[in-house]
Design an enzyme around this catalytic site. Structure first.
Site, PDB file in Angstrom:
ATOM      1  N   CYS A   7       0.847  -1.219   0.061  1.00  0.00           N
ATOM      2  CA  CYS A   7      -0.252   0.001  -0.061  1.00  0.00           C
ATOM      3  C   CYS A   7       0.778   1.217  -0.133  1.00  0.00           C
ATOM      4  O   CYS A   7       0.562   2.127  -0.595  1.00  0.00           O
ATOM      5  CB  CYS A   7      -0.946  -0.052   1.242  1.00  0.00           C
ATOM      6  SG  CYS A   7      -2.396  -1.160   1.055  1.00  0.00           S
ATOM      7  N   ASP A  30      10.710  -5.719  -8.919  1.00  0.00           N
ATOM      8  CA  ASP A  30      11.039  -6.583  -7.797  1.00  0.00           C
ATOM      9  C   ASP A  30      12.380  -6.197  -7.331  1.00  0.00           C
ATOM     10  O   ASP A  30      13.351  -5.994  -8.058  1.00  0.00           O
ATOM     11  CB  ASP A  30      10.875  -8.000  -8.047  1.00  0.00           C
ATOM     12  CG  ASP A  30      10.686  -8.754  -6.842  1.00  0.00           C
ATOM     13  OD1 ASP A  30       9.437  -9.330  -6.292  1.00  0.00           O
ATOM     14  OD2 ASP A  30      11.708  -8.755  -5.922  1.00  0.00           O
ATOM     15  N   HIS A  46      -5.977  -2.072  -1.060  1.00  0.00           N
ATOM     16  CA  HIS A  46      -5.493  -3.433  -0.308  1.00  0.00           C
ATOM     17  C   HIS A  46      -6.329  -4.318  -0.375  1.00  0.00           C
ATOM     18  O   HIS A  46      -7.796  -4.307  -0.273  1.00  0.00           O
ATOM     19  CB  HIS A  46      -5.344  -2.795   1.133  1.00  0.00           C
ATOM     20  CG  HIS A  46      -4.628  -4.186   2.079  1.00  0.00           C
ATOM     21  ND1 HIS A  46      -3.410  -4.347   1.873  1.00  0.00           N
ATOM     22  CD2 HIS A  46      -5.350  -5.153   2.446  1.00  0.00           C
ATOM     23  CE1 HIS A  46      -3.154  -5.428   2.561  1.00  0.00           C
ATOM     24  NE2 HIS A  46      -4.250  -5.956   2.929  1.00  0.00           N
ATOM     25  N   GLY A  91       4.422 -19.407  -0.397  1.00  0.00           N
ATOM     26  CA  GLY A  91       5.555 -18.765  -0.483  1.00  0.00           C
ATOM     27  C   GLY A  91       5.237 -17.409  -0.272  1.00  0.00           C
ATOM     28  O   GLY A  91       5.875 -16.344  -0.634  1.00  0.00           O
ATOM     29  N   HIS A  96      -0.532  -8.522   0.492  1.00  0.00           N
ATOM     30  CA  HIS A  96      -1.049  -7.365  -0.370  1.00  0.00           C
ATOM     31  C   HIS A  96      -0.941  -8.244  -1.732  1.00  0.00           C
ATOM     32  O   HIS A  96      -0.016  -8.487  -2.350  1.00  0.00           O
ATOM     33  CB  HIS A  96      -0.594  -6.239  -0.340  1.00  0.00           C
ATOM     34  CG  HIS A  96      -1.064  -5.173  -1.276  1.00  0.00           C
ATOM     35  ND1 HIS A  96      -1.422  -4.007  -0.673  1.00  0.00           N
ATOM     36  CD2 HIS A  96      -1.400  -5.225  -2.632  1.00  0.00           C
ATOM     37  CE1 HIS A  96      -1.972  -3.223  -1.824  1.00  0.00           C
ATOM     38  NE2 HIS A  96      -1.822  -3.962  -2.971  1.00  0.00           N
ATOM     39  N   HIS A  98      -0.389  -9.384  -5.184  1.00  0.00           N
ATOM     40  CA  HIS A  98       0.578  -9.064  -6.397  1.00  0.00           C
ATOM     41  C   HIS A  98       0.752 -10.385  -7.256  1.00  0.00           C
ATOM     42  O   HIS A  98       0.699 -11.492  -7.046  1.00  0.00           O
ATOM     43  CB  HIS A  98       1.884  -8.629  -5.762  1.00  0.00           C
ATOM     44  CG  HIS A  98       2.447  -9.698  -4.855  1.00  0.00           C
ATOM     45  ND1 HIS A  98       1.955  -9.809  -3.356  1.00  0.00           N
ATOM     46  CD2 HIS A  98       3.453 -10.339  -4.797  1.00  0.00           C
ATOM     47  CE1 HIS A  98       2.655 -10.688  -2.615  1.00  0.00           C
ATOM     48  NE2 HIS A  98       3.655 -11.038  -3.629  1.00  0.00           N
ATOM     49  N   HIS A 100       3.561 -11.805  -9.821  1.00  0.00           N
ATOM     50  CA  HIS A 100       5.009 -11.725 -10.283  1.00  0.00           C
ATOM     51  C   HIS A 100       5.006 -11.856 -11.773  1.00  0.00           C
ATOM     52  O   HIS A 100       4.184 -12.728 -12.251  1.00  0.00           O
ATOM     53  CB  HIS A 100       5.718 -12.759  -9.726  1.00  0.00           C
ATOM     54  CG  HIS A 100       5.959 -12.515  -8.199  1.00  0.00           C
ATOM     55  ND1 HIS A 100       7.069 -12.234  -7.700  1.00  0.00           N
ATOM     56  CD2 HIS A 100       4.905 -13.401  -7.098  1.00  0.00           C
ATOM     57  CE1 HIS A 100       6.687 -12.501  -6.174  1.00  0.00           C
ATOM     58  NE2 HIS A 100       5.688 -12.874  -5.894  1.00  0.00           N
TER      59      HIS A 100
HETATM   60  P1  5GP Z   1       5.856 -12.835  -2.300  1.00  0.00           P
HETATM   61  O1  5GP Z   1       6.821 -13.663  -1.465  1.00  0.00           O
HETATM   62  O2  5GP Z   1       4.739 -12.236  -1.350  1.00  0.00           O
HETATM   63  O3  5GP Z   1       5.310 -13.684  -3.261  1.00  0.00           O
HETATM   64  O4  5GP Z   1       6.281 -11.818  -3.090  1.00  0.00           O
HETATM   65  C1  5GP Z   1       6.994 -10.647  -2.670  1.00  0.00           C
HETATM   66  C2  5GP Z   1       7.875  -9.885  -3.507  1.00  0.00           C
HETATM   67  O5  5GP Z   1       8.105  -8.693  -3.016  1.00  0.00           O
HETATM   68  C3  5GP Z   1       9.189 -10.686  -3.453  1.00  0.00           C
HETATM   69  O6  5GP Z   1       9.626 -11.052  -4.763  1.00  0.00           O
HETATM   70  C4  5GP Z   1      10.127  -9.315  -2.750  1.00  0.00           C
HETATM   71  O7  5GP Z   1      11.314  -9.574  -3.557  1.00  0.00           O
HETATM   72  C5  5GP Z   1       9.445  -8.048  -3.054  1.00  0.00           C
HETATM   73  N1  5GP Z   1       9.577  -7.216  -2.176  1.00  0.00           N
HETATM   74  C6  5GP Z   1       9.571  -7.003  -0.900  1.00  0.00           C
HETATM   75  N2  5GP Z   1       9.867  -5.834  -0.171  1.00  0.00           N
HETATM   76  C7  5GP Z   1      10.074  -5.257  -1.498  1.00  0.00           C
HETATM   77  C8  5GP Z   1      10.422  -3.814  -1.490  1.00  0.00           C
HETATM   78  O8  5GP Z   1      10.502  -3.069  -0.606  1.00  0.00           O
HETATM   79  N3  5GP Z   1      10.520  -3.235  -2.959  1.00  0.00           N
HETATM   80  C9  5GP Z   1      10.141  -3.950  -3.937  1.00  0.00           C
HETATM   81  N4  5GP Z   1      10.393  -3.434  -5.095  1.00  0.00           N
HETATM   82  N5  5GP Z   1      10.073  -5.365  -3.737  1.00  0.00           N
HETATM   83  C10 5GP Z   1       9.931  -5.973  -2.578  1.00  0.00           C
HETATM   84 ZN    ZN Z   2      -1.771  -3.460   1.038  1.00  0.00          ZN
END
Ligand code: 5GP
Ligand code: ZN
Length: 112
Positions: A7, A30, A46, A91, A96, A98, A100
């Site tokens: 957010c 990322d 959110h 994973g 929030h 997202h 990839h």
């Molecule tokens: P998840 O693990 O929830 O599927 O993906 C979260 C993603 O957010 C990860 O790939 C991680 O590298 C990325 N991420 C976490 N914190 C930050 C941040 O502060 N900035 C950016 N650009 N990516 C982030």
């Molecule tokens: Zn959020």
């Protein structure tokens, strides 16, 4: 949500490397890329995960996939993978929603 990392990124309160933005979604690179191209597409509003998508908020999901098609096309990317982790066992580390978008290397199947 006030204490949500994504957010804050969508609101510009935490800096990010922006790929695309409109009134519904925000896309950014990322911070820890897992492929030569790795960006995230998030709703500005959110939503905790894919498990929280409803008829009332699902327009942002359609928009996210429109953006994925548009941005990859603009980048000249034809082959890519879209992943959304839902819950810690799958994973998910940021609660929030997202998507990839990963490209630029061979992908394996099934994912780990
Ligand atoms: P998840 O693990 O929830 O599927 O993906 C979260 C993603 O957010 C990860 O790939 C991680 O590298 C990325 N991420 C976490 N914190 C930050 C941040 O502060 N900035 C950016 N650009 N990516 C982030
Ligand atoms: Zn959020």
């Amino acid at each position: 949500m006030s204490d949500c990392l994504f957010c804050k990124i969508a609101a510009g309160e935490i800096p990010s490397n922006k790929v695309y933005e409109d009134e519904l979604v925000y896309a950014f690179h990322d911070i820890d890329p897992q492929a030569p191209t790795h960006f995230l597409v998030i709703p500005k509003a959110h939503i905790a995960s894919c498990g929280e998508v409803t008829a009332d908020n699902s327009a942002v999901v359609a928009r996210a996939f429109e953006v994925i098609a548009r941005v990859t096309r603009e980048l000249g990317i034809t082959d890519f993978r879209v992943v959304s982790n839902c819950g810690p066992q799958a994973g998910q580390t940021v609660p929030h929603l997202h998507f990839h978008v990963l490209a630029g290397r061979d992908m394996t199947w099934p994912p780990g």
